[in-house]
Design a protein around this motif. Sequence first.
Motif, PDB file in Angstrom:
ATOM      1  N   GLN A 128      -9.499 -26.586  -9.650  1.00  0.00           N
ATOM      2  CA  GLN A 128      -8.773 -25.313  -9.536  1.00  0.00           C
ATOM      3  C   GLN A 128      -7.332 -25.479  -9.999  1.00  0.00           C
ATOM      4  N   LEU A 129      -6.717 -26.595  -9.668  1.00  0.00           N
ATOM      5  CA  LEU A 129      -5.345 -26.860 -10.113  1.00  0.00           C
ATOM      6  C   LEU A 129      -5.274 -26.893 -11.633  1.00  0.00           C
ATOM      7  N   LEU A 164      -5.429 -23.421 -13.066  1.00  0.00           N
ATOM      8  CA  LEU A 164      -4.221 -22.607 -12.911  1.00  0.00           C
ATOM      9  C   LEU A 164      -3.288 -22.748 -14.115  1.00  0.00           C
ATOM     10  N   ALA A 173      -3.588 -24.279  -5.527  1.00  0.00           N
ATOM     11  CA  ALA A 173      -5.010 -24.441  -5.840  1.00  0.00           C
ATOM     12  C   ALA A 173      -5.869 -24.234  -4.600  1.00  0.00           C
TER      13      ALA A 173
END
Length: 109
Positions: A58-59, A62, A84
């Motif tokens: 997820q990080l 982003l 995240a």
Amino acid sequence: MRRTFIFSLSVAAAGCGRTDRADTATMGASSAGTPATATEAPKDPAKPNEQMQAVLDQLAALGGKPIEQLSAQVARKQPTPADAVKALLKKQGKPTGPEAVAKVVNRTI
């Protein structure tokens, strides 16, 4: 450069999920018995567990930029692991705000 940051983050965070602690006495030392340097990579880096891998993915999603290519002001605005986690919680339909408390009493002692 970004790959190095994510790798470092995953190694640091994944260490929390390790169950084998027999090697903690020698952590940070090379096989020759001398202290490890900051640039020396661990011989057997820890692997992130499923939850941490989701945070790392997820990080990356982003879309943060490598901080070494940014001014300090812009680098401070890049997504963090906390961002995240918050995004993952939203995807799962879980609350992202602080939990409510029943009562708070301020007392001077």
